[in-house]
Design a protein around this motif. Structure first.
Motif, PDB file in Angstrom:
ATOM      1  N   GLN A 122       0.825  -1.204   0.000  1.00 55.42           N
ATOM      2  CA  GLN A 122       0.000   0.000   0.000  1.00 55.42           C
ATOM      3  C   GLN A 122       0.864   1.261   0.000  1.00 55.42           C
ATOM      4  O   GLN A 122       0.551   2.238  -0.691  1.00 55.42           O
ATOM      5  CB  GLN A 122      -0.944   0.001   1.214  1.00 55.42           C
ATOM      6  CG  GLN A 122      -2.064  -1.013   1.131  1.00 55.42           C
ATOM      7  CD  GLN A 122      -2.952  -0.814  -0.082  1.00 55.42           C
ATOM      8  OE1 GLN A 122      -3.189   0.307  -0.517  1.00 55.42           O
ATOM      9  NE2 GLN A 122      -3.462  -1.913  -0.635  1.00 55.42           N
ATOM     10  N   THR A 325      -5.130  -1.580  -3.909  1.00 55.22           N
ATOM     11  CA  THR A 325      -6.125  -0.880  -3.093  1.00 55.22           C
ATOM     12  C   THR A 325      -7.532  -1.217  -3.558  1.00 55.22           C
ATOM     13  O   THR A 325      -8.428  -1.467  -2.741  1.00 55.22           O
ATOM     14  CB  THR A 325      -5.899   0.641  -3.167  1.00 55.22           C
ATOM     15  OG1 THR A 325      -4.537   0.933  -2.832  1.00 55.22           O
ATOM     16  CG2 THR A 325      -6.822   1.366  -2.201  1.00 55.22           C
ATOM     17  N   TYR A 328      -8.531  -4.661  -2.359  1.00 52.47           N
ATOM     18  CA  TYR A 328      -8.872  -4.680  -0.932  1.00 52.47           C
ATOM     19  C   TYR A 328     -10.338  -4.320  -0.722  1.00 52.47           C
ATOM     20  O   TYR A 328     -11.060  -4.976   0.031  1.00 52.47           O
ATOM     21  CB  TYR A 328      -7.967  -3.706  -0.180  1.00 52.47           C
ATOM     22  CG  TYR A 328      -8.280  -3.582   1.295  1.00 52.47           C
ATOM     23  CD1 TYR A 328      -7.750  -4.482   2.218  1.00 52.47           C
ATOM     24  CD2 TYR A 328      -9.107  -2.556   1.773  1.00 52.47           C
ATOM     25  CE1 TYR A 328      -8.035  -4.372   3.568  1.00 52.47           C
ATOM     26  CE2 TYR A 328      -9.396  -2.441   3.120  1.00 52.47           C
ATOM     27  CZ  TYR A 328      -8.860  -3.351   4.018  1.00 52.47           C
ATOM     28  OH  TYR A 328      -9.148  -3.235   5.350  1.00 52.47           O
TER      29      TYR A 328
END
Length: 464
Positions: A122, A325, A328
Motif C-alpha cells: 500500500q 487498493t 482490498y
C-alpha cells in the motif's frame, strides 16, 4: 515418494503441501491465465520503466559520482531481475497458486507476512501514484506552456485533469483488461527514452565540455543526505509491487511465460535506464536537474514530445498500482450474489470507491507537489522491502535451492547479501527523503504552483 497408508487417510495434509479442490482449481483458472508472455512483458515494463522512475536517474548518478552511481545502478538492475525471477518461481511453491503478493507472503510467513506485505504494498502503491500524478501534471503543464506561454492554468489544474482521466480507466475490471493500454505504454517508454537520450546528447555536445564538472556538490552533510536520497531514487526506479498479480494473468506454463516476460521487460529497462542515466549525467555533469527534462533546452518541440510520451506511459503505470487498493475494497464490498439481483450495483460501488481513492490521491498530489521527495521515500519504505528484501528472504525460507552444494551455498550467500544490503538502503533512503520533505514543507505553502519557479530541489520541468 512416500506412500500414504490407510491409517493416516483421515489426517489433513501437511501445511506445506495443501490439497486443492477441483472447484478451486477451476475458479483460479477462470480468474487468470489468459495472457501471453508478451502481455506479461508489457505489464512488467509498464510498472517499472516509467518516466517518473528513470527520469531522475542522471541526478541520482550525479549525487553519487561515476563509480558509486554506476555500480549502484547496475547492481540494482541485476538484483531486481534476479528477485523477480525468484518471485515468479515461488508463485506456486506449495502446489497452490498465490494470485496476490499478500497471499504469497502469508503462505510462507503466516499472518505477519500477510500484514507486512500488505503495508509495504500500500505504501508503494499510494506513494508511487502520488509521485507519478505530480509528474503527469508537470508534463501536461509543460505542453500547455509551450503553446500558451502566458496561460493562467496552474500545476494543480493539470493534476486534477489527469486524476479525472485515471478515474475513467479505473472502471476497467482487472489488470488483463489493461493489456493493450500497457502495450501502448511500453512503446511510449521507448519513445520517451529515445527522445530524451537524443536531446541530452544533442545539448551535451553544444556545451563546453571543459566546463562540465562531475564532482559532488555542497557541504559534507548535504552530500551525505543527497547520497541517501539517491539510493532511495534508484530503489524506486526498479519498483514492481505487483508481480504475483501480473503472473495470475499469464496462461500456462505460467512460470516459464513469466520468466520470458520478466526478461523481455528487463531488456527494455536496460536499453532505456542505463543509456538515459549515463547520457544525462555525461551531458550535464553535477549540474543535471533532478528531473532530466528540466536540463534540456533545445529543440523545444522534442521536449514537448518527450512530455507527451511521459503522460501516456504514466497513465498505464498508475492503473496497475491502483489495483492492490481496489482489490482490498472489492473483496469486502462487492458481492456476486447481490450482483445477480441488481446488476448495476457492483459497477456503482466500484465507481464510488475509485472516486474516493482518486480524490484523496489528487488532493495530496496537488497540496504537496514535491515529486522527488515522494519518489525517494516510496522507494525506501515501499519498493525496497518488496523488490529486494522479501524475495531473497522468502526463497531462503522456502528452501528451493539447487542440490549442488557449491551452487546452493552461493545462492544462500547471495540472497543473504541482497536482503542485508537493501535493508540498509531502505533505512538510508528513508532518512534522506524525510530530511528533504521537512525542508520543503518549511519553504513552500500547500497547493503551491511550483512550476512557476525553476528550482533544482524539485523534479519538475519549467518550460523556458
Amino acid at each position: 515418494m512416500l506412500s500414504v497408508v490407510s491409517d493416516n487417510s483421515s489426517q489433513p495434509p501437511p501445511p506445506t503441501t495443501p490439497t486443492i479442490a477441483p472447484e478451486e482449481h477451476e475458479k483460479e483458472a477462470v480468474k487468470g491465465g489468459r495472457g501471453t508472455w508478451k502481455h506479461a512483458a508489457f505489464h512488467v515494463a509498464t510498472t517499472i520503466a516509467t518516466p517518473a522512475a528513470y527520469a531522475p536517474l542522471p541526478f541520482a548518478l550525479a549525487s553519487l559520482g561515476w563509480p558509486l552511481g554506476v555500480s549502484s545502478l547496475v547492481g540494482a538492475t541485476l538484483a531486481t531481475w534476479y528477485s523477480s525471477l525468484m518471485i515468479a518461481s515461488l508463485w506456486r511453491w506449495n502446489g497452490k497458486k498465490h494470485i496476490k503478493y499478500t497471499k504469497l507472503a502469508e503462505s510462507i510467513f503466516g499472518f505477519w507476512g500477510y500484514c507486512s506485505i500488505a503495508f509495504f504494498q500500500q505504501v508503494a502503491s499510494l506513494g508511487n501514484n502520488i509521485a507519478i500524478q505530480i509528474a503527469a501534471g508537470s508534463s501536461l503543464k509543460a505542453v500547455y506552456k509551450y503553446f500558451h506561454k502566458d496561460g493562467a492554468l496552474t500545476l494543480q489544474h493539470f493534476i486534477i485533469f489527469f486524476g479525472a482521466f485515471e478515474l475513467v480507466l479505473s472502471q476497467l475490471p482487472d489488470i488483463h483488461s489493461l493489456r493493450w493500454v500497457n502495450a501502448l505504454c511500453t512503446f511510449s517508454t521507448i519513445g520517451f527514452a529515445a527522445t530524451t537520450i537524443g536531446v541530452s546528447i544533442y545539448d551535451g555536445k553544444k556545451i563546453d565540455r571543459n566546463a562540465v564538472s562531475y564532482s559532488l556538490q555542497g557541504s559534507s552533510s548535504l552530500k551525505t543526505f543527497t547520497a541517501f536520497n539517491a539510493l532511495g531514487i534508484i530503489a524506486f526506479s526498479f519498483g514492481d509491487a505487483m508481480l504475483p498479480e501480473i503472473q495470475n494473468t499469464v496462461r500456462e506454463p505460467a512460470r516459464k511465460n513469466m520468466y520470458k516476460g520478466v526478461s523481455a521487460a528487463y531488456t527494455v529497462i536496460i536499453l532505456s535506464y542505463w543509456q538515459l542515466a549515463f547520457c544525462g549525467y555525461w551531458a550535464f555533469g553535477s549540474e543535471v536537474q533532478p528531473y532530466i527534462l528540466s536540463s534540456l533546452t533545445v529543440p523545444e518541440w522534442t521536449i514537448v514530445m518527450a512530455n507527451l510520451f511521459a503522460v501516456i506511459q504514466i497513465s498505464g503505470c498508475y492503473q496497475i498500482y491502483c489495483r492492490p487498493t481496489y482489490a482490498y475494497f472489492e473483496e469486502r464490498m462487492l458481492s456476486n450474489k447481490a450482483n445477480s439481483h441488481f446488476p448495476l450495483r457492483n459497477h456503482l460501488v466500484r465507481l464510488i470507491f475509485t472516486s474516493i481513492y482518486m480524490v484523496l490521491i489528487t488532493l495530496i498530489a496537488a497540496a504537496m507537489p514535491f515529486f522527488g521527495d515522494f519518489v525517494s521515500i516510496c522507494g525506501a519504505i515501499g519498493f525496497t522491502p518488496l523488490d529486494f528484501v522479501f524475495p531473497a528472504v522468502a526463497y531462503l525460507k522456502v528452501g528451493r535451492m539447487p542440490k549442488n552444494t557449491g551452487l546452493r551455498l552461493s545462492m544462500q550467500l547471495l540472497n543473504f547479501a541482497i536482503a542485508s544490503w537493501f535493508s540498509v538502503v531502505a533505512v538510508l533512503g528513508c532518512i534522506g527523503a524525510v530530511r528533504f520533505i521537512v525542508e520543503d514543507i518549511k519553504t513552500y505553502k500547500f497547493f503551491h504552483d511550483i512550476l512557476r519557479e525553476t528550482l533544482i530541489n524539485h523534479y519538475l520541468y519549467v518550460p523556458k
